[in-house]
Design an enzyme around this catalytic site. Sequence first.
Site, PDB file in Angstrom:
ATOM      1  N   MET A 183      -2.619  14.732   8.263  1.00 42.63           N
ATOM      2  CA  MET A 183      -2.909  14.612   9.894  1.00 42.63           C
ATOM      3  C   MET A 183      -2.037  14.132  10.677  1.00 42.63           C
ATOM      4  O   MET A 183      -1.968  14.597  11.899  1.00 42.63           O
ATOM      5  CB  MET A 183      -4.280  13.877   9.801  1.00 42.63           C
ATOM      6  CG  MET A 183      -5.581  14.463   9.508  1.00 42.63           C
ATOM      7  SD  MET A 183      -6.938  13.666   9.778  1.00 42.63           S
ATOM      8  CE  MET A 183      -6.936  11.773   8.515  1.00 42.63           C
TER       9      MET A 183
ATOM     10  N   ASP B 114       7.004   6.780   9.855  1.00 44.60           N
ATOM     11  CA  ASP B 114       6.502   6.960   8.476  1.00 44.60           C
ATOM     12  C   ASP B 114       7.439   6.274   7.554  1.00 44.60           C
ATOM     13  O   ASP B 114       8.658   5.714   7.960  1.00 44.60           O
ATOM     14  CB  ASP B 114       6.488   8.371   8.141  1.00 44.60           C
ATOM     15  CG  ASP B 114       5.379   8.660   7.082  1.00 44.60           C
ATOM     16  OD1 ASP B 114       5.311   7.894   5.845  1.00 44.60           O
ATOM     17  OD2 ASP B 114       4.435   9.637   7.315  1.00 44.60           O
TER      18      ASP B 114
ATOM     19  N   ASP C 116       7.431   0.702   8.461  1.00 43.68           N
ATOM     20  CA  ASP C 116       6.413   0.111   7.643  1.00 43.68           C
ATOM     21  C   ASP C 116       5.359  -0.454   8.743  1.00 43.68           C
ATOM     22  O   ASP C 116       5.726  -1.525   9.060  1.00 43.68           O
ATOM     23  CB  ASP C 116       7.189  -0.763   6.595  1.00 43.68           C
ATOM     24  CG  ASP C 116       6.022  -1.399   5.791  1.00 43.68           C
ATOM     25  OD1 ASP C 116       4.771  -1.196   6.312  1.00 43.68           O
ATOM     26  OD2 ASP C 116       6.355  -2.018   4.645  1.00 43.68           O
ATOM     27  N   VAL C 117       4.323  -0.053   8.758  1.00 44.54           N
ATOM     28  CA  VAL C 117       3.263  -0.515   9.580  1.00 44.54           C
ATOM     29  C   VAL C 117       2.662  -1.878   9.224  1.00 44.54           C
ATOM     30  O   VAL C 117       2.256  -2.513  10.206  1.00 44.54           O
ATOM     31  CB  VAL C 117       1.987   0.377   9.604  1.00 44.54           C
ATOM     32  CG1 VAL C 117       2.608   1.952  10.249  1.00 44.54           C
ATOM     33  CG2 VAL C 117       1.204   0.470   8.414  1.00 44.54           C
TER      34      VAL C 117
ATOM     35  N   ASN D 153      -2.279   6.281  12.732  1.00 37.42           N
ATOM     36  CA  ASN D 153      -2.811   7.199  11.533  1.00 37.42           C
ATOM     37  C   ASN D 153      -2.472   7.086  10.230  1.00 37.42           C
ATOM     38  O   ASN D 153      -3.184   7.224   9.296  1.00 37.42           O
ATOM     39  CB  ASN D 153      -2.244   8.725  11.962  1.00 37.42           C
ATOM     40  CG  ASN D 153      -2.417   9.739  10.879  1.00 37.42           C
ATOM     41  OD1 ASN D 153      -3.318  10.366  10.786  1.00 37.42           O
ATOM     42  ND2 ASN D 153      -1.595   9.872  10.153  1.00 37.42           N
TER      43      ASN D 153
ATOM     44  N   TYR E 138     -11.035   0.192   0.889  1.00 34.80           N
ATOM     45  CA  TYR E 138     -10.665   1.254   1.826  1.00 34.80           C
ATOM     46  C   TYR E 138     -12.102   1.093   2.874  1.00 34.80           C
ATOM     47  O   TYR E 138     -11.783   1.281   4.127  1.00 34.80           O
ATOM     48  CB  TYR E 138     -11.136   2.567   1.415  1.00 34.80           C
ATOM     49  CG  TYR E 138     -10.647   3.825   2.178  1.00 34.80           C
ATOM     50  CD1 TYR E 138      -9.496   3.993   2.602  1.00 34.80           C
ATOM     51  CD2 TYR E 138     -11.782   4.689   2.436  1.00 34.80           C
ATOM     52  CE1 TYR E 138      -9.077   5.119   3.273  1.00 34.80           C
ATOM     53  CE2 TYR E 138     -11.480   5.815   3.375  1.00 34.80           C
ATOM     54  CZ  TYR E 138     -10.278   6.095   3.933  1.00 34.80           C
ATOM     55  OH  TYR E 138      -9.879   6.710   4.564  1.00 34.80           O
TER      56      TYR E 138
ATOM     57  N   LYS F 229     -11.605   0.395   6.916  1.00 37.55           N
ATOM     58  CA  LYS F 229     -12.303   1.371   8.205  1.00 37.55           C
ATOM     59  C   LYS F 229     -13.118   0.997   8.999  1.00 37.55           C
ATOM     60  O   LYS F 229     -13.291   1.127  10.119  1.00 37.55           O
ATOM     61  CB  LYS F 229     -12.391   2.896   7.318  1.00 37.55           C
ATOM     62  CG  LYS F 229     -11.331   3.166   6.645  1.00 37.55           C
ATOM     63  CD  LYS F 229     -10.198   3.773   7.731  1.00 37.55           C
ATOM     64  CE  LYS F 229      -8.996   4.385   7.156  1.00 37.55           C
ATOM     65  NZ  LYS F 229      -7.905   4.705   7.995  1.00 37.55           N
TER      66      LYS F 229
ATOM     67  N   THR G  19      -6.704  14.069  -0.091  1.00 40.04           N
ATOM     68  CA  THR G  19      -7.907  14.656  -0.587  1.00 40.04           C
ATOM     69  C   THR G  19      -7.486  15.774  -1.643  1.00 40.04           C
ATOM     70  O   THR G  19      -8.556  16.375  -2.051  1.00 40.04           O
ATOM     71  CB  THR G  19      -8.811  15.213   0.512  1.00 40.04           C
ATOM     72  OG1 THR G  19      -8.160  16.164   1.362  1.00 40.04           O
ATOM     73  CG2 THR G  19      -9.327  14.101   1.331  1.00 40.04           C
TER      74      THR G  19
END
Length: 246
Positions: free
Chosen positions: A18, A37, A58-59, A85, A150, A154, A188
Amino acid sequence: MGKLDGRVALITGGARGMGAAHARLMVEEGATVVITDVLDDEGAALAEEIGAVYHRLDVTDEDAWASVVSSVHAEQGAISILINNAGVVGFSPIATATTEEWNRVIGINLTGTFFGMRAVIESMSSAGDGVIINISSTAGIQGYSNLSAYVASKWGVRGLTKSAALDLGHRGIRVVSIHPGPIRTPMTDGFGDEMTQSQPIARFGESEEVAKLALFLAADATYSTGTEFIIDGGATVGQALQPPQE
């Protein structure tokens, strides 16, 4: 004229999936796009291909956030779009989930989003307006088994979005969340088509469809903030029940 001419967009997890779709579409619409990224080879190759800029990020590293935002502000200009993202998933029932896995998922998905929002506030304020688009999930709308960390992350992104929208509105910054359902991405790849067969739109979504929603939120949804936008083929609408047999 593109919808995003003159705007600077920073996208985390932008090397593939995405994130890459967001980057491609925003470049097409005239934005100066900064891909970040930890997948350096893929990120740099994509940036070269589409005419974007790549920075390793690295977020979960708040110092790295400060460094990247400072560099972008100095070299590309004030950031007016942030797409948080970057994300990971980890499968395990809560009874056997490890603290290490919990911290990894929460750290990237939720804490990384918090670090990103906080890091761009001053740059975005100097731009005069801005929008932060946080990528949550339908796991931020409903529960899923074997995904405790997860789902928690979220839901946290969804709540954080609303709080930040209240905090930042007076600075001219909108904050919204996108909640994708089953989208065909590297995350996925292990799921078959049967996953989507009970949905009203019985297929996986494409990253490009999510990118079009993000573009709408960045360019056109100027009276929307603190709101969740669901793109899931109807997966969270409800259950389709057959009448009982007589």
